[in-house]
Design an enzyme around this catalytic site. Structure first.
Site, short mmCIF file in Angstrom:
data_model
loop_
_atom_site.label_atom_id
_atom_site.label_comp_id
_atom_site.label_asym_id
_atom_site.label_seq_id
_atom_site.Cartn_x
_atom_site.Cartn_y
_atom_site.Cartn_z
CG ASN A 160 49.81 27.08 46.06
OD1 ASN A 160 48.97 26.35 46.56
ND2 ASN A 160 50.88 27.50 46.71
CE LYS A 195 50.27 31.65 46.38
NZ LYS A 195 50.95 32.57 45.44
CG ASP A 249 55.09 36.64 44.56
OD1 ASP A 249 55.01 35.55 43.96
OD2 ASP A 249 56.16 37.08 45.01
CE1 TYR A 300 60.13 27.69 53.23
CE2 TYR A 300 58.58 28.76 51.74
CZ TYR A 300 59.84 28.28 52.00
OH TYR A 300 60.82 28.39 51.05
P1 ITT Z 1 51.83 30.81 42.26
O1 ITT Z 1 53.06 31.67 42.00
O2 ITT Z 1 51.41 29.99 41.08
O3 ITT Z 1 50.70 31.61 42.85
P2 ITT Z 1 53.48 29.64 44.34
O4 ITT Z 1 53.24 28.53 45.32
O5 ITT Z 1 54.76 29.59 43.56
O6 ITT Z 1 52.22 29.72 43.39
P3 ITT Z 1 54.35 32.07 45.65
O7 ITT Z 1 55.41 32.37 44.63
O8 ITT Z 1 53.53 33.21 46.15
O9 ITT Z 1 53.33 30.99 45.11
O10 ITT Z 1 54.92 31.32 46.93
C1 ITT Z 1 56.25 31.38 47.34
C2 ITT Z 1 56.54 30.28 48.29
O11 ITT Z 1 55.98 30.60 49.56
C3 ITT Z 1 56.04 28.88 47.92
O12 ITT Z 1 57.04 27.94 48.27
C4 ITT Z 1 54.82 28.70 48.76
O13 ITT Z 1 54.61 27.35 49.10
C5 ITT Z 1 55.16 29.55 49.99
N1 ITT Z 1 53.92 30.11 50.54
C6 ITT Z 1 53.12 31.05 49.97
N2 ITT Z 1 52.03 31.25 50.71
C7 ITT Z 1 52.13 30.43 51.78
C8 ITT Z 1 51.31 30.16 52.88
O14 ITT Z 1 50.14 30.75 53.05
N3 ITT Z 1 51.71 29.26 53.76
C9 ITT Z 1 52.90 28.62 53.62
N4 ITT Z 1 53.72 28.80 52.59
C10 ITT Z 1 53.35 29.70 51.68
#
Ligand code: ITT
Length: 187
Positions: A9, A12, A69, A148
């Site tokens: 991502n 991140k 995560d 989000y």
């Molecule tokens: P990685 O697993 O490769 O790190 P990912 O985007 O799948 O990337 P997560 O599983 O941690 O990461 O994210 C779960 C969901 O929550 C995903 O749809 C993200 O877009 C959302 N999310 C995570 N952090 C966020 C943030 O700071 N603001 C808004 N949405 C977020």
């Protein structure tokens, strides 16, 4: 110290880099280390999934690896989408799906949660968690951040997370709080 940000991502990577580089860390992405592909995130908790990602990257690169995560936990949806935040709906439809599920709901309370893991190739690890409290907005607003952020409203700031500048998000976000807590535990 060089740290691999174990994520696919780019949002991140941007947020972590902004915090780690001024603190003297050299930040690399898995791609920059020649690593592609991501492990299956089949844990039941944020911490379990962060650990899977961090350990896999540390093993593949031989460098310290930081993973998080994260997810959005909504009270009126019994904590959903939570650890399933990335699988809640197709990419591009997640905020829309969430708003639809929240139609008619007066209780809009929600929180972003992050579990962060710094894994060393030898097996040692440091973990931390960060939480950011807010509400689900009635409609999306703002173009910064990712995921989000456009529907996550911060009552104290009167704006959604996507209306914050990058440094403003890093001052209050779940991810930044988790990282700061983790850095305090570094030897
Ligand atoms: P990685 O697993 O490769 O790190 P990912 O985007 O799948 O990337 P997560 O599983 O941690 O990461 O994210 C779960 C969901 O929550 C995903 O749809 C993200 O877009 C959302 N999310 C995570 N952090 C966020 C943030 O700071 N603001 C808004 N949405 C977020």
């Amino acid at each position: 110290m060089t740290v691999v940000i174990a994520t696919s991502n780019p949002g991140k990577v941007r947020e972590f880099s902004r915090l780690l580089e001024p603190a003297g860390f050299t930040v690399k992405t898995p791609e920059e280390c020649g690593v592609t592909g991501a492990p299956e995130e089949d844990g039941d908790t944020f911490l379990a999934n962060a650990r899977i990602k961090a350990r896999a990257a540390a093993a593949a690169t031989g460098l310290a690896a930081l993973a998080d995560d994260s997810g959005l936990c909504v009270d009126a949806l019994d904590g959903e989408p939570g650890v399933r935040s990335a699988r809640f709906a197709e990419p591009g439809k997640r905020t829309q799906t969430l708003l639809r599920r929240m139609e008619g709901q007066n209780n809009r309370k929600a929180r972003f949660v992050t579990a962060a893991v710094l894994a060393y190739p030898g097996g040692r690890e440091i973990t931390a968690e960060g939480v950011c409290e807010g509400e689900i907005a009635l409609a999306p607003s703002g173009t910064n951040g990712f995921g989000y952020d456009p529907v996550f409203f911060l009552p104290e700031l009167g704006r959604t997370m996507a209306e914050l500048l990058p440094e403003e998000k890093n001052a209050v976000s779940h991810r930044a709080r988790a990282l700061r807590a983790l850095l305090e535990k570094l030897p």
